[in-house]
Design a protein around this motif. Sequence first.
Motif, short mmCIF file in Angstrom:
data_model
loop_
_atom_site.label_atom_id
_atom_site.label_comp_id
_atom_site.label_asym_id
_atom_site.label_seq_id
_atom_site.Cartn_x
_atom_site.Cartn_y
_atom_site.Cartn_z
N ARG A 113 32.74 -47.75 -17.98
CA ARG A 113 31.65 -48.73 -18.04
C ARG A 113 32.12 -50.08 -17.53
NH1 ARG A 113 31.87 -47.21 -23.62
NH2 ARG A 113 29.96 -46.19 -23.05
N LEU A 114 31.16 -50.82 -17.03
CA LEU A 114 31.40 -52.17 -16.58
C LEU A 114 31.63 -53.06 -17.79
CD1 LEU A 114 31.27 -54.31 -14.23
CD2 LEU A 114 28.85 -54.52 -14.77
N VAL A 115 32.67 -53.90 -17.75
CA VAL A 115 32.94 -54.86 -18.82
C VAL A 115 33.17 -56.23 -18.20
CG1 VAL A 115 33.85 -53.15 -20.44
CG2 VAL A 115 35.41 -54.32 -18.87
N GLY A 116 32.97 -57.26 -19.00
CA GLY A 116 33.26 -58.61 -18.54
C GLY A 116 32.09 -59.35 -17.94
N ARG A 117 31.01 -58.63 -17.62
CA ARG A 117 29.80 -59.30 -17.14
C ARG A 117 28.62 -58.37 -17.40
NH1 ARG A 117 27.13 -57.79 -12.35
NH2 ARG A 117 28.34 -56.39 -11.03
N ALA A 118 27.47 -58.98 -17.60
CA ALA A 118 26.25 -58.21 -17.80
C ALA A 118 25.60 -57.94 -16.45
CB ALA A 118 25.28 -58.97 -18.70
N SER A 119 24.92 -56.82 -16.34
CA SER A 119 24.20 -56.50 -15.12
C SER A 119 22.84 -55.94 -15.50
CB SER A 119 24.95 -55.46 -14.29
OG SER A 119 24.16 -55.07 -13.18
N THR A 120 21.82 -56.37 -14.78
CA THR A 120 20.47 -55.83 -14.99
C THR A 120 20.10 -54.87 -13.86
OG1 THR A 120 19.50 -57.73 -13.87
CG2 THR A 120 19.71 -57.86 -16.28
N ALA A 121 21.04 -54.62 -12.96
CA ALA A 121 20.78 -53.71 -11.83
C ALA A 121 20.60 -52.28 -12.33
CB ALA A 121 21.92 -53.77 -10.83
N ALA A 122 19.83 -51.53 -11.59
CA ALA A 122 19.66 -50.11 -11.90
C ALA A 122 21.01 -49.41 -11.76
CB ALA A 122 18.65 -49.49 -10.94
N GLU A 123 21.18 -48.31 -12.48
CA GLU A 123 22.42 -47.55 -12.36
C GLU A 123 22.33 -46.58 -11.20
OE1 GLU A 123 23.15 -45.65 -16.10
OE2 GLU A 123 24.14 -47.43 -16.89
N ARG A 124 23.49 -46.25 -10.66
CA ARG A 124 23.57 -45.24 -9.61
C ARG A 124 24.88 -44.49 -9.79
NH1 ARG A 124 23.41 -47.23 -3.86
NH2 ARG A 124 23.73 -45.03 -3.60
N GLU A 125 25.01 -43.35 -9.15
CA GLU A 125 26.24 -42.58 -9.23
C GLU A 125 27.31 -43.21 -8.35
OE1 GLU A 125 25.97 -38.41 -8.47
OE2 GLU A 125 24.88 -38.06 -10.33
N VAL A 126 28.49 -43.37 -8.94
CA VAL A 126 29.62 -43.96 -8.24
C VAL A 126 30.85 -43.12 -8.56
CG1 VAL A 126 31.09 -46.02 -8.03
CG2 VAL A 126 28.64 -46.28 -8.47
N ASP A 127 31.62 -42.77 -7.55
CA ASP A 127 32.92 -42.13 -7.77
C ASP A 127 33.96 -43.24 -7.88
OD1 ASP A 127 31.92 -39.55 -7.67
OD2 ASP A 127 32.38 -39.28 -5.55
N VAL A 128 34.65 -43.30 -9.02
CA VAL A 128 35.69 -44.30 -9.23
C VAL A 128 37.00 -43.67 -8.78
CG1 VAL A 128 36.87 -45.76 -10.91
CG2 VAL A 128 34.41 -45.31 -11.14
N VAL A 129 37.58 -44.24 -7.73
CA VAL A 129 38.77 -43.65 -7.12
C VAL A 129 39.94 -44.62 -7.20
CG1 VAL A 129 37.37 -42.22 -5.57
CG2 VAL A 129 38.16 -44.46 -4.79
N GLY A 130 41.14 -44.05 -7.12
CA GLY A 130 42.35 -44.84 -7.18
C GLY A 130 42.73 -45.44 -5.85
N ARG A 131 43.84 -46.14 -5.86
CA ARG A 131 44.29 -46.89 -4.69
C ARG A 131 45.28 -46.13 -3.82
NH1 ARG A 131 48.19 -51.50 -7.05
NH2 ARG A 131 48.77 -51.66 -4.88
N HIS A 132 45.50 -44.86 -4.10
CA HIS A 132 46.60 -44.15 -3.46
C HIS A 132 46.24 -43.37 -2.20
CE1 HIS A 132 49.17 -45.38 -6.67
NE2 HIS A 132 48.28 -44.95 -7.53
N CYS A 133 45.01 -43.39 -1.78
CA CYS A 133 44.59 -42.72 -0.54
C CYS A 133 44.93 -41.23 -0.53
CB CYS A 133 45.19 -43.40 0.69
SG CYS A 133 44.65 -45.11 0.88
N GLU A 134 44.79 -40.60 -1.67
CA GLU A 134 44.98 -39.16 -1.80
C GLU A 134 43.64 -38.54 -2.16
OE1 GLU A 134 47.71 -37.66 -1.10
OE2 GLU A 134 49.26 -39.19 -1.28
N ALA A 135 43.37 -37.37 -1.63
CA ALA A 135 42.08 -36.71 -1.89
C ALA A 135 41.85 -36.50 -3.39
CB ALA A 135 42.01 -35.38 -1.15
N GLY A 136 42.90 -36.25 -4.16
CA GLY A 136 42.75 -36.00 -5.58
C GLY A 136 42.79 -37.23 -6.45
#
Length: 140
Positions: A47-70
């Motif tokens: 979940r988003l923390v540190g600020r409020a948002s009134t925007a609609a939700e959407r699907e997001v893939d949260v990925v790491g910084r390592h540039c690996e498929a997994g």
Amino acid sequence: MVAPAAVAVYRVLTVKHTADGRVFAAVDGGMSDNPRPALYGARYAVRLVGRASTAAEREVDVVGRHCEAGDVLVRSARLPADLRPGDLLAVPAAGAYQLSMASGYNLVGRPAVAAVRGGRARLLIRRESVEDFRAREVGR
């Protein structure tokens, strides 16, 4: 730490929108500090923390910084559509094995650990630095 313990907090580095409508949020961690999703298919909420948002939700893939498929921390997360670089994302119950399984993959240091109680934080383990990696070198 044992059981469903700790909260991992990541900073969004970039948000990518693809031509096919997918959204990826790359964060400042990934499989080096939490390999469980890549190794075992562990599933987390985020979940988003540190600020409020009134925007609609959407699907997001949260990925790491390592540039690996997994290097995917959370697939199809429901996050605000106005997610942007600098935002903080919290992943509850990610800590039972996170620190013990963390590595220096791609020379990314292991994360800091802080205890929080009563609105006050206390650093328990500092973030690992490049200098820490260099200090282990013996072939100079």
